[in-house]
Design an enzyme around this catalytic site. Structure first.
Site, short mmCIF file in Angstrom:
data_model
loop_
_atom_site.label_atom_id
_atom_site.label_comp_id
_atom_site.label_asym_id
_atom_site.label_seq_id
_atom_site.Cartn_x
_atom_site.Cartn_y
_atom_site.Cartn_z
N ASP A 148 1.99 -3.49 -0.31
CA ASP A 148 1.76 -3.90 -1.46
C ASP A 148 2.78 -5.05 -1.71
O ASP A 148 4.10 -4.94 -1.51
CB ASP A 148 2.33 -2.68 -2.42
CG ASP A 148 2.17 -3.04 -3.97
OD1 ASP A 148 1.96 -4.23 -4.06
OD2 ASP A 148 2.77 -2.56 -4.77
N LEU A 149 2.44 -6.27 -1.86
CA LEU A 149 3.11 -7.38 -2.00
C LEU A 149 4.07 -7.52 -3.30
O LEU A 149 3.64 -6.91 -4.17
CB LEU A 149 2.45 -8.65 -1.96
CG LEU A 149 1.33 -8.93 -0.69
CD1 LEU A 149 0.47 -9.91 -0.91
CD2 LEU A 149 2.40 -9.42 0.46
N TYR A 154 2.08 -12.88 -7.61
CA TYR A 154 1.84 -14.19 -8.33
C TYR A 154 2.95 -14.84 -8.37
O TYR A 154 3.09 -16.06 -8.06
CB TYR A 154 1.45 -13.73 -9.69
CG TYR A 154 0.01 -13.25 -10.02
CD1 TYR A 154 -0.71 -12.82 -8.94
CD2 TYR A 154 -0.59 -13.21 -11.24
CE1 TYR A 154 -2.10 -12.40 -8.98
CE2 TYR A 154 -2.00 -12.73 -11.16
CZ TYR A 154 -2.66 -12.17 -10.10
OH TYR A 154 -3.71 -11.75 -10.23
N ARG A 205 13.64 -9.60 -13.60
CA ARG A 205 13.78 -8.21 -14.06
C ARG A 205 15.01 -7.71 -14.10
O ARG A 205 15.24 -6.61 -14.85
CB ARG A 205 13.13 -7.27 -12.81
CG ARG A 205 11.63 -7.68 -12.48
CD ARG A 205 10.94 -6.97 -11.60
NE ARG A 205 9.68 -7.32 -11.15
CZ ARG A 205 8.66 -6.64 -10.41
NH1 ARG A 205 8.95 -5.78 -9.93
NH2 ARG A 205 7.73 -7.55 -10.13
N ASP A 227 -3.05 -8.00 -4.23
CA ASP A 227 -2.00 -7.86 -3.43
C ASP A 227 -1.75 -6.55 -2.86
O ASP A 227 -0.56 -6.26 -2.31
CB ASP A 227 -0.75 -8.05 -4.51
CG ASP A 227 -0.75 -6.78 -5.93
OD1 ASP A 227 -1.95 -6.40 -5.79
OD2 ASP A 227 0.29 -6.67 -6.36
N GLU A 228 -2.83 -5.85 -2.87
CA GLU A 228 -2.51 -4.37 -2.03
C GLU A 228 -3.85 -4.28 -1.23
O GLU A 228 -5.08 -4.69 -1.30
CB GLU A 228 -2.65 -3.23 -2.99
CG GLU A 228 -1.59 -3.10 -3.93
CD GLU A 228 -1.50 -1.92 -5.11
OE1 GLU A 228 -1.60 -0.81 -4.45
OE2 GLU A 228 -1.69 -2.23 -6.06
#
Length: 268
Positions: free
Chosen positions: A60-61, A65, A97, A152-153
């Site tokens: 999982d990147l 984006y 975040r 992305d996974e």
């Protein structure tokens, strides 16, 4: 997982045979948690439909984006960055975040949380799609058994590769096997347990995958290593960003029990 616009989302395919059954089985069985089936199991969780010799990696990147945008424009690095589609934040980097911005937050609220926020329009998915397929192609160099999940996974079945490494260890008479990354629940590894050793070897291959993604594509991501797709995906997000976790069979029940607000668990 990133959220491309609705019309661009890939349809979920049925789980591939190589991930949901043993060689020789006539069909897939539903995946569920069952009570131990013999007193000698000492409280182990059994996964019906899971072959313990399987080793599956889920990759999982990190804020995919946003990573792609920073690769295209390095001046964005170190700044709080959001990628927006219409009025929503579809992803944001970790700088954003830390300032209170979250995925799927409205752009208006994100700007209120972080006035210095840099917004990039992400409605054209071309560059994300192109990078996504580069990642999948890289993973296919490790194993041809790769299944994409969104942009992305990816799931990668590395069972055969692990088997070859285990055979090499046995030929060499070596018992030196070190886990890469974290072990869920800090569970002790039993090097006399072949299932444990296979998963530890899987953690080493997962680390090699992540290193290849970083060195060749300049991307970071998390990974989970377990005996099936569901568990590898659930455990991959335990430590973020840019870390990985291996799940040993004895901790499966603890992982499932730690999940909040379960509405639906996919079955094969």
């Amino acid at each position: 997982m990133e959220l491309p616009e609705e019309e661009e989302e890939e349809e979920e395919e049925e789980e591939a045979d190589w991930l949901c059954r043993d060689p020789g089985d006539k069909g897939c069985r539903k995946l569920h948690i069952a009570a131990p089936r013999d007193p000698s199991s000492h409280g182990k969780a059994w996964l019906v439909g899971t072959a313990p010799h399987r080793v599956i990696v889920h990759t999982d990147l990190d804020c995919f984006y946003a990573q792609v945008e920073m690769l295209h424009n390095p001046e964005l690095r170190g700044k709080p960055l959001c990628v927006q589609q219409k009025y929503l934040v579809v992803t944001c980097n970790y700088e954003a975040r830390e300032l209170g911005v979250k995925k799927l937050m409205s752009v208006k609220e994100a700007n209120e949380k972080c006035p210095q926020l840099v917004l990039v329009n992400g409605e054209d998915l071309t560059k994300y799609r192109e990078m996504s397929y580069k990642v999948t192609a890289l993973l296919e160099e490790f194993s041809p058994l790769v299944e994409r999940l969104g942009f992305d996974e990816n799931f990668v079945d590395i069972t055969e590769m692990v088997g070859k490494r285990l055979e090499q260890l046995q030929r060499d008479g070596s018992s030196k096997v070190a886990v890469s990354g974290h072990v869920y629940n800090n569970q002790a590894i039993d090097l006399d347990d072949t299932v444990h050793v296979r998963l530890v070897l899987g953690s080493q291959i997962a680390a090699e995958m992540r290193e290849a993604m970083h060195s060749r594509l300049a991307l970071t991501g998390c990974a989970g290593v377990a005996s099936n797709k569901l568990l590898s995906k659930l455990v991959s997000g335990t430590f973020k960003p840019n870390q990985q976790t291996v799940l040993l069979p004895e901790s499966c029940q603890d992982l499932i029990g730690s999940l909040d607000h379960i509405k639906k668990v996919p079955v094969s």
